[in-house]
Scaffold this motif. Structure first.
Motif, PDB file in Angstrom:
ATOM      1  N   LEU A 154       0.754  -1.117   0.058  1.00 33.83           N
ATOM      2  CA  LEU A 154      -0.100  -0.027  -0.055  1.00 33.83           C
ATOM      3  C   LEU A 154       0.714   1.410   0.024  1.00 33.83           C
ATOM      4  N   ARG A 177     -12.151   4.961   4.645  1.00 31.93           N
ATOM      5  CA  ARG A 177     -11.679   4.295   3.475  1.00 31.93           C
ATOM      6  C   ARG A 177     -12.418   4.765   2.429  1.00 31.93           C
ATOM      7  N   LEU A 225      -7.290   1.303  -2.566  1.00 28.70           N
ATOM      8  CA  LEU A 225      -8.146   1.029  -1.438  1.00 28.70           C
ATOM      9  C   LEU A 225      -9.676   0.462  -1.706  1.00 28.70           C
ATOM     10  N   LEU A 248      -7.944  -5.631   3.018  1.00 27.30           N
ATOM     11  CA  LEU A 248      -7.081  -4.804   3.619  1.00 27.30           C
ATOM     12  C   LEU A 248      -7.249  -5.159   5.325  1.00 27.30           C
ATOM     13  N   PHE A 292      -3.072   0.988   7.702  1.00 28.66           N
ATOM     14  CA  PHE A 292      -3.722   0.248   6.624  1.00 28.66           C
ATOM     15  C   PHE A 292      -2.621  -0.591   5.994  1.00 28.66           C
ATOM     16  N   PRO A 313      -1.780  -4.752   3.669  1.00 31.64           N
ATOM     17  CA  PRO A 313      -2.463  -5.631   3.087  1.00 31.64           C
ATOM     18  C   PRO A 313      -2.402  -6.978   4.097  1.00 31.64           C
TER      19      PRO A 313
END
Length: 85
Positions: free
Chosen positions: A11, A35, A49, A55, A78, A80
């Motif tokens: 990310l 988000r 996103l 996520l 945030f 993965p």
């Protein structure tokens, strides 16, 4: 409300940013709302996103789900999903 955002691994690479301070509108109340708010920025945010992408999120270094309420001054991370072995 002011938040500290953190982005990790792929990310961070895709967004080109590892952290950001942000002031969000009063309508943004949960992780899911945040988000969606970030997706509204357009690409690359919308792609990275996107709602269909899995996520993981943490609020103040505790794993949370999308329905978790935000708190002023909180750190939202945030990242993965990871696999282990």
């Amino acid at each position: 409300m002011k938040l500290e955002l953190r982005f990790f691994a792929s990310l961070r690479e895709a967004l080109g940013v590892s952290q950001e301070s942000i002031i969000i509108p009063v309508t943004v109340k949960t992780i899911a709302d945040l988000r969606a708010h970030l997706i509204e920025r357009g690409n690359p945010w919308a792609e990275v996103l996107a709602e269909g992408k899995v996520l993981r999120c943490a609020l103040n270094q505790h794993m949370v789900d999308a329905s978790t309420s935000l708190q002023d001054g909180a750190e939202v991370a945030f990242f993965p999903p990871v696999t282990g072995g």
